[in-house]
Write an enzyme that holds these catalytic residues in place. Structure first.
Site, PDB file in Angstrom:
ATOM      1  N   ASN A 171      -3.045 -13.044  16.011  1.00 26.02           N
ATOM      2  CA  ASN A 171      -4.048 -11.964  16.067  1.00 26.02           C
ATOM      3  C   ASN A 171      -4.877 -12.170  17.337  1.00 26.02           C
ATOM      4  OD1 ASN A 171      -6.273 -10.166  15.519  1.00 26.02           O
ATOM      5  ND2 ASN A 171      -5.823 -10.353  13.321  1.00 26.02           N
ATOM      6  N   GLY A 201      -1.535  -9.691  12.455  1.00 27.61           N
ATOM      7  CA  GLY A 201      -2.296  -8.455  12.644  1.00 27.61           C
ATOM      8  C   GLY A 201      -2.999  -7.920  11.419  1.00 27.61           C
ATOM      9  N   THR A 202      -3.632  -8.803  10.675  1.00 25.86           N
ATOM     10  CA  THR A 202      -4.443  -8.311   9.563  1.00 25.86           C
ATOM     11  C   THR A 202      -5.813  -8.967   9.592  1.00 25.86           C
ATOM     12  OG1 THR A 202      -4.608  -8.000   7.173  1.00 25.86           O
ATOM     13  CG2 THR A 202      -3.380  -9.932   7.891  1.00 25.86           C
ATOM     14  N   HIS A 256       0.827  -1.218   0.000  1.00 31.39           N
ATOM     15  CA  HIS A 256       0.000   0.000   0.000  1.00 31.39           C
ATOM     16  C   HIS A 256       0.854   1.258   0.000  1.00 31.39           C
ATOM     17  CE1 HIS A 256      -3.493  -2.619   1.691  1.00 31.39           C
ATOM     18  NE2 HIS A 256      -3.360  -2.730   0.393  1.00 31.39           N
TER      19      HIS A 256
HETATM   20  P1  NAD Z   1      -7.130  -3.700  10.126  1.00 31.52           P
HETATM   21  O1  NAD Z   1      -7.162  -2.397  10.845  1.00 31.52           O
HETATM   22  O2  NAD Z   1      -8.233  -4.069   9.247  1.00 31.52           O
HETATM   23  O3  NAD Z   1      -6.953  -4.909  11.141  1.00 31.52           O
HETATM   24  C1  NAD Z   1      -5.983  -4.916  12.122  1.00 31.52           C
HETATM   25  C2  NAD Z   1      -5.924  -6.311  12.706  1.00 31.52           C
HETATM   26  O4  NAD Z   1      -4.913  -6.322  13.712  1.00 31.52           O
HETATM   27  C3  NAD Z   1      -7.215  -6.799  13.375  1.00 31.52           C
HETATM   28  O5  NAD Z   1      -7.548  -8.070  12.914  1.00 31.52           O
HETATM   29  C4  NAD Z   1      -6.864  -6.815  14.875  1.00 31.52           C
HETATM   30  O6  NAD Z   1      -7.546  -7.840  15.579  1.00 31.52           O
HETATM   31  C5  NAD Z   1      -5.371  -7.062  14.828  1.00 31.52           C
HETATM   32  N1  NAD Z   1      -4.611  -6.608  15.994  1.00 31.52           N
HETATM   33  C6  NAD Z   1      -4.900  -5.619  16.863  1.00 31.52           C
HETATM   34  N2  NAD Z   1      -3.951  -5.502  17.796  1.00 31.52           N
HETATM   35  C7  NAD Z   1      -3.003  -6.429  17.505  1.00 31.52           C
HETATM   36  C8  NAD Z   1      -1.751  -6.808  18.105  1.00 31.52           C
HETATM   37  N3  NAD Z   1      -1.284  -6.178  19.192  1.00 31.52           N
HETATM   38  N4  NAD Z   1      -1.050  -7.830  17.555  1.00 31.52           N
HETATM   39  C9  NAD Z   1      -1.532  -8.479  16.458  1.00 31.52           C
HETATM   40  N5  NAD Z   1      -2.695  -8.161  15.861  1.00 31.52           N
HETATM   41  C10 NAD Z   1      -3.417  -7.148  16.365  1.00 31.52           C
HETATM   42  O7  NAD Z   1      -5.765  -3.672   9.371  1.00 31.52           O
HETATM   43  P2  NAD Z   1      -5.335  -4.311   8.022  1.00 31.52           P
HETATM   44  O8  NAD Z   1      -5.935  -5.648   7.871  1.00 31.52           O
HETATM   45  O9  NAD Z   1      -3.879  -4.144   7.963  1.00 31.52           O
HETATM   46  O10 NAD Z   1      -5.992  -3.399   6.878  1.00 31.52           O
HETATM   47  C11 NAD Z   1      -6.286  -2.050   6.978  1.00 31.52           C
HETATM   48  C12 NAD Z   1      -5.563  -1.131   5.985  1.00 31.52           C
HETATM   49  O11 NAD Z   1      -5.225   0.015   6.730  1.00 31.52           O
HETATM   50  C13 NAD Z   1      -4.297  -1.655   5.439  1.00 31.52           C
HETATM   51  O12 NAD Z   1      -4.299  -1.393   4.096  1.00 31.52           O
HETATM   52  C14 NAD Z   1      -3.187  -0.805   6.074  1.00 31.52           C
HETATM   53  O13 NAD Z   1      -2.333  -0.319   5.079  1.00 31.52           O
HETATM   54  C15 NAD Z   1      -3.876   0.412   6.600  1.00 31.52           C
HETATM   55  N6  NAD Z   1      -3.375   0.863   7.909  1.00 31.52           N
HETATM   56  C16 NAD Z   1      -2.029   0.914   8.136  1.00 31.52           C
HETATM   57  C17 NAD Z   1      -1.536   1.319   9.369  1.00 31.52           C
HETATM   58  C18 NAD Z   1      -0.034   1.356   9.572  1.00 31.52           C
HETATM   59  O14 NAD Z   1       0.713   1.584   8.620  1.00 31.52           O
HETATM   60  N7  NAD Z   1       0.444   1.095  10.788  1.00 31.52           N
HETATM   61  C19 NAD Z   1      -2.421   1.659  10.395  1.00 31.52           C
HETATM   62  C20 NAD Z   1      -3.800   1.619  10.110  1.00 31.52           C
HETATM   63  C21 NAD Z   1      -4.260   1.201   8.867  1.00 31.52           C
END
Ligand code: NAD
Ligand code: ZN
Length: 249
Positions: free
Chosen positions: A218, A192-193, A122
């Site tokens: 997760n 964590g996705t 992304h």
């Molecule tokens: P998502 O927000 O849809 O899901 C996050 C997942 O992480 C959930 O399933 C949740 O249960 C899990 N989670 C929460 N805390 C955790 C932990 N401590 N350890 C492991 N898992 C944990 O995120 P996604 O599936 O990555 O998709 C959302 C989109 O948003 C992606 O395209 C991403 O690029 C973007 N995004 C990126 C960031 C970043 O760069 N850090 C932050 C927010 C969103």
């Protein structure tokens, strides 16, 4: 840790040591670094609905509004440091177990942890791009002070971070490299996705179809947990890697 969990941890540690491992990471891996994920509405994203603010049409129509959110996002990123999960993945690469990290994140924390081969599906916040002439500018904090938003020096058009907004295509090269990697890996560690953002979400299914074992970490069940996951660790990424470390020494 009970005996069943210990045995499972040992099995997974042994699998990883055999090599051919690829990691697929989402927003959850950076939560313990202080960056909130989209789902579970906390912090930044309860204030700025990503489906509205991170939508390309919104940026084209009203860059000023989107840059208000982007300034906060960058401040959040600049305060964040890689956590144990990012660090251990970098160490796995150094040891020769891990071939690459495929990430949906845009926060550069894998690189900051020392990972060399990082496929960013992304894009990344580490540079800004002019949508008109495509000139790129490495991101520097100074841009956050510019009002109403940073502009291209050549055409005076608004600059946009090189992150994939909703409604934009994914970088083709990164996507094809990611598919190649998951087709040939022996183990895919999914961290964590939620598995609902496509096309990235296809990758674990492709890995499974090609014969890889799927290890998932997760605290919540994801789209993969009850369909393709072989080893599910229902815990935070940091906790998993802390426990796993006992099986390496
Ligand atoms: P998502 O927000 O849809 O899901 C996050 C997942 O992480 C959930 O399933 C949740 O249960 C899990 N989670 C929460 N805390 C955790 C932990 N401590 N350890 C492991 N898992 C944990 O995120 P996604 O599936 O990555 O998709 C959302 C989109 O948003 C992606 O395209 C991403 O690029 C973007 N995004 C990126 C960031 C970043 O760069 N850090 C932050 C927010 C969103
Ligand atoms: Zn330009």
């Amino acid at each position: 840790m009970d005996k069943i969990k210990q045995d499972l941890m040992k099995e997974v540690a042994d699998l990883i040591k055999q090599g051919g491992v690829v990691a697929f990471t989402g927003a959850g891996i950076s939560v313990e670094s202080g960056i909130p994920p989209f789902r579970g509405a906390k912090g930044l994203w309860s204030k700025y609905n990503p489906e509205e603010y991170a939508y390309i049409e919104t940026f084209l129509r009203n860059p000023e509004k989107v840059w208000i959110m982007l300034r906060e996002m960058y401040r959040c990123f600049s305060e964040a440091k890689p956590n144990l999960a990012h660090l251990v993945l970098a160490e796995f690469e150094t040891k020769g177990y891990l071939e690459a990290v495929i990430t949906q994140n845009i926060d550069s924390l894998h690189q900051k942890a020392g990972s060399k081969k990082v496929i960013e599906l992304h894009g990344s916040g580490d540079r800004l791009v002019c949508l008109d002439c495509e000139k790129e500018y490495p991101f520097i904090e100074e841009y956050l002070k510019l009002t109403p938003y940073p502009k291209c020096k050549r055409c005076n058009k608004p600059l946009k971070p090189a992150i994939v907004f909703f409604g934009e295509p994914l970088p083709e090269k990164a996507l094809s490299q990611a598919f190649e990697l998951v087709k040939s890996c022996k183990v895919l560690i999914v961290i964590g996705t939620s598995g609902v953002v496509y096309p990235a979400a296809y990758l674990p299914y492709e890995a499974k179809r090609s014969g890889a074992k799927i290890i998932e970490i997760n605290p919540e069940e994801s789209a993969y947990t009850n369909s393709i996951t072989d080893y599910f660790f229902k815990e935070k990424a940091g906790e998993f890697f802390k426990n796993l470390s006992f099986f390496y020494n």
